[in-house]
Design an enzyme around this catalytic site. Structure first.
Site, PDB file in Angstrom:
ATOM      1  N   ASP A  44       0.811  -1.238   0.000  1.00 44.78           N
ATOM      2  CA  ASP A  44       0.000   0.000   0.000  1.00 44.78           C
ATOM      3  C   ASP A  44       0.836   1.275   0.000  1.00 44.78           C
ATOM      4  O   ASP A  44       0.410   2.297   0.544  1.00 44.78           O
ATOM      5  CB  ASP A  44      -0.919   0.082   1.242  1.00 44.78           C
ATOM      6  CG  ASP A  44      -2.096  -0.869   1.200  1.00 44.78           C
ATOM      7  OD1 ASP A  44      -2.193  -1.654   0.241  1.00 44.78           O
ATOM      8  OD2 ASP A  44      -2.923  -0.809   2.131  1.00 44.78           O
ATOM      9  N   CYS A  79      -4.667  -5.677  -2.568  1.00 45.95           N
ATOM     10  CA  CYS A  79      -3.429  -6.459  -2.538  1.00 45.95           C
ATOM     11  C   CYS A  79      -3.462  -7.778  -3.290  1.00 45.95           C
ATOM     12  O   CYS A  79      -2.614  -8.036  -4.126  1.00 45.95           O
ATOM     13  CB  CYS A  79      -2.977  -6.666  -1.097  1.00 45.95           C
ATOM     14  SG  CYS A  79      -3.006  -8.340  -0.487  1.00 45.95           S
ATOM     15  N   ASP A 318       2.312  -3.107  -3.884  1.00 49.29           N
ATOM     16  CA  ASP A 318       1.202  -3.797  -4.561  1.00 49.29           C
ATOM     17  C   ASP A 318       0.174  -2.830  -5.141  1.00 49.29           C
ATOM     18  O   ASP A 318      -0.275  -2.982  -6.260  1.00 49.29           O
ATOM     19  CB  ASP A 318       0.555  -4.854  -3.647  1.00 49.29           C
ATOM     20  CG  ASP A 318       0.249  -4.341  -2.254  1.00 49.29           C
ATOM     21  OD1 ASP A 318       0.385  -3.121  -2.004  1.00 49.29           O
ATOM     22  OD2 ASP A 318      -0.120  -5.169  -1.395  1.00 49.29           O
TER      23      ASP A 318
END
Ligand SMILES: *[C@@H]1O[C@H](CO)[C@@H](O)[C@H](O)[C@H]1NC(C)=O
Ligand SMILES: *[C@@H]1O[C@H](CO)[C@@H](O)[C@H](O)[C@H]1NC(C)=O
Ligand SMILES: *[C@@H]1O[C@H](CO)[C@@H](O)[C@H](O)[C@H]1NC(C)=O
Length: 534
Positions: A44, A79, A318
């Site tokens: 993130d 994710c 991600d």
């Protein structure tokens, strides 16, 4: 074949800095001479809230020594879908891991799809690589599901509930018994394990290796009751950056909210919420400091073991993150630029230094990039080419099928968050066009409106919208070459290769008559019958 591939890679990579096509004549690397790959994969991390500005070692060892891709994207901003795309080289609609959790996502869904039969670790292993993974893999690796996927010599993932607890990492090595480390700071332990792996692979001089290092920072911590709270930094970094604030870009908590669907109805963030957001931001920057130190230690160890010169070092994440943009509180999963545009930096043999490249690319481009650099033939199943491919990608779909989950304390779920958002980026254009499951549309010309403030769908030339809609239709279920060359699948004669070619007036009637893309209804998973051109 191998010679041609290697030649292409070295020409393109080296051509930038050295301008030396002569390099192209060199022999492909012998198996033993193959390069190593170290991938640092954070969780993130934003590109657009300037987190990288707070990581001096990433700057010193990667940005200044390598090439940054400013238009690198995840095509599914959460994710599991994103990480799976990165290792299998397919868009989410092809691997169909579309959610964080069961039944439509997680490691369980990955296993059910046997995705480890056809993915990068296996292709590298077949060519003699020793593959090593340390840190967060994907959700769903839990105490009763630790079996290692195919392709790894050393697979040591974080195991739930130790994935999102910064002070209680839990690991399992190669599917073996779980080991907990209460009181140990996760990133620091991941660093120690990584250094030990570097020492181990350095012993095997003739074996090239892949080492993936994936700390959870700057992802939120998740409490036992499921609440998301800001990430926890290492003790030594707790007090840094007391004045840092989320950059107040024009899209930060804007007075005018020109959006569609659930985003249209978001109220202005209160002063208290903005304070929480800034605190959250500082915790993210602080939590990234241990990651930054990790980068420094890893580079030093590679150097000490005489491995650095033959290693590609890659830094990425991600998916992106939003804090306050478009009145969004905290989280990801929207198609807005903050959530999808992510860092990707690479250094290594032949890679230009201090370069920033702006050709668009996605996590699905990752396997082809690695295989090209390793001089290994690419399998036909890949949905995208290499980052360094001269036949640059012009467009891709961002795809999502779920509600939106708001993080940071208040765990709201916004419904009707399934969409296709086309990004088209070339020298001349920087466009965003989306079709939502609510039948709403958006269009942002991001050259004129980089912060996506003004939805111009209703006033944009229909000729342009017709072309973009046709791309969404082709890309929404594309596979392999159709994803790489979408115009060629619309114009089989090969006469159209770009938006500008397609905009020729002689095609107006053809595009006008094409059925338009739509969802039948809002579903929280990918149902092929629920979407397409009418
Ligand atoms: C994707 O997976 C879901 C279950 O999660 C399934 O219902 C659906 O049919 C799959 N979609 C495709 C196109 O295979
Ligand atoms: C990492 O290794 C160093 C040096 O051996 C040691 O001092 C430190 O305590 C270790 N840290 C963790 C978190 O294991
Ligand atoms: C992390 O694990 C420790 C040790 O089990 C526990 O005391 C703590 O409450 C956990 N924190 C979270 C956020 O779950």
């Amino acid at each position: 074949m191998k010679l041609a591939l290697v030649c292409l890679a070295s020409l393109l990579v080296a051509g930038q800095t050295l301008g030396a096509p002569g390099k192209c004549g060199r022999q492909p690397p012998a198996k033993q001479g193959r390069p190593n790959f170290v991938v640092i994969l954070t969780d993130d991390q934003d590109q657009l809230m300037n987190s990288l500005d707070y990581q001096p070692y990433v700057k010193r060892h990667l940005i200044d020594e390598g090439t940054s891709f400013s238009k690198y994207y995840t095509t599914s901003a959460t994710c599991c879908p994103s990480r799976v795309s990165m290792w299998v080289g397919q868009f989410a609609h092809n691997h169909n891991v579309t959610d964080e959790n069961r039944p439509h996502g997680s490691y369980y869904k990955f296993q059910a799809g046997h995705l480890d039969n056809n993915w990068l670790p296996l292709w590298l292993q077949e060519e003699g690589y020793s593959n090593n993974y340390i840190g967060k893999f994907i959700n769903g690796v839990d105490k009763s599901n630790t079996a290692a996927p195919k392709g790894w010599e050393h697979f040591e993932p974080l195991v739930s509930p130790g994935i999102y607890n910064f002070s209680n990492p839990i690991f399992s090595l190669n599917g073996g018994p779980i080991e907990s480390f209460p009181g140990v700071y996760q990133t620091d332990l991941i660093l120690n394990k990584s250094l030990a792996r570097i020492d181990a692979v350095a012993q095997k001089k003739d074996t090239p290796f892949l080492l993936v290092i994936s700390p959870t920072a700057p992802h939120d911590e998740i409490q036992e009751d499921g609440t998301f709270t800001p990430p926890v930094p290492a003790e030594r970094h707790r007090h840094l950056f007391p004045d840092a604030q989320v950059p107040r870009t024009p899209n930060f908590n804007p007075a005018v909210q020109d959006k569609v669907g659930w985003m249209r109805d978001l109220p202005l963030l209160s002063a208290l919420q903005v304070e929480e957001i800034d605190h959250h931001y500082r915790q993210r920057l602080r939590a990234l400091q241990a990651t930054d130190e990790l980068v420094d230690s890893v580079v030093k160890r590679l150097k000490d073991r005489d491995l650095l010169d033959n290693t590609y070092l890659i830094y990425t994440t991600d998916n992106g993150y939003h804090l306050g943009q478009h009145r969004l509180f905290a989280g990801k999963q929207t198609p807005m630029e903050n959530d999808i545009n992510i860092p990707f930096i690479i250094r290594g043999p032949g890679i230009g230094k201090k370069l920033v490249k702006s050709n668009p690319a996605t996590h699905s481009h990752f396997p082809a990039t690695v295989l090209d650099l390793a001089g290994i033939k690419r399998p036909a199943t890949l949905d995208a080419t290499s980052l360094f491919d001269p036949a640059h990608t012009e467009s891709f779909n961002v795809e999502f099928w779920n509600n939106q989950f708001t993080e940071g304390g208040s765990t709201v779920r916004h419904k009707q968050n399934s969409y296709k958002a086309l990004r088209l980026i070339s020298q001349k254009h920087n466009l965003y066009y989306s079709v939502w499951c609510t039948h709403e549309h958006e269009f942002y010309d991001m050259k004129a409106d980089p912060h996506q403030l003004s939805n111009k769908y209703s006033t944009t030339d229909q000729r342009v919208l017709d072309r973009l809609d046709a791309l969404v239709t082709v890309l929404h279920d594309c596979k392999a070459d159709v994803c790489k060359f979408p115009w060629q699948s619309i114009h089989k004669d090969g006469q159209v290769k770009s938006l500008d070619d397609a905009l020729e007036a002689k095609y107006d009637a053809f595009y006008r008559a094409l059925p338009k893309f739509r969802f039948k209804s809002c579903k929280v998973y990918y149902d092929a019958d629920n979407e397409g051109a009418e």
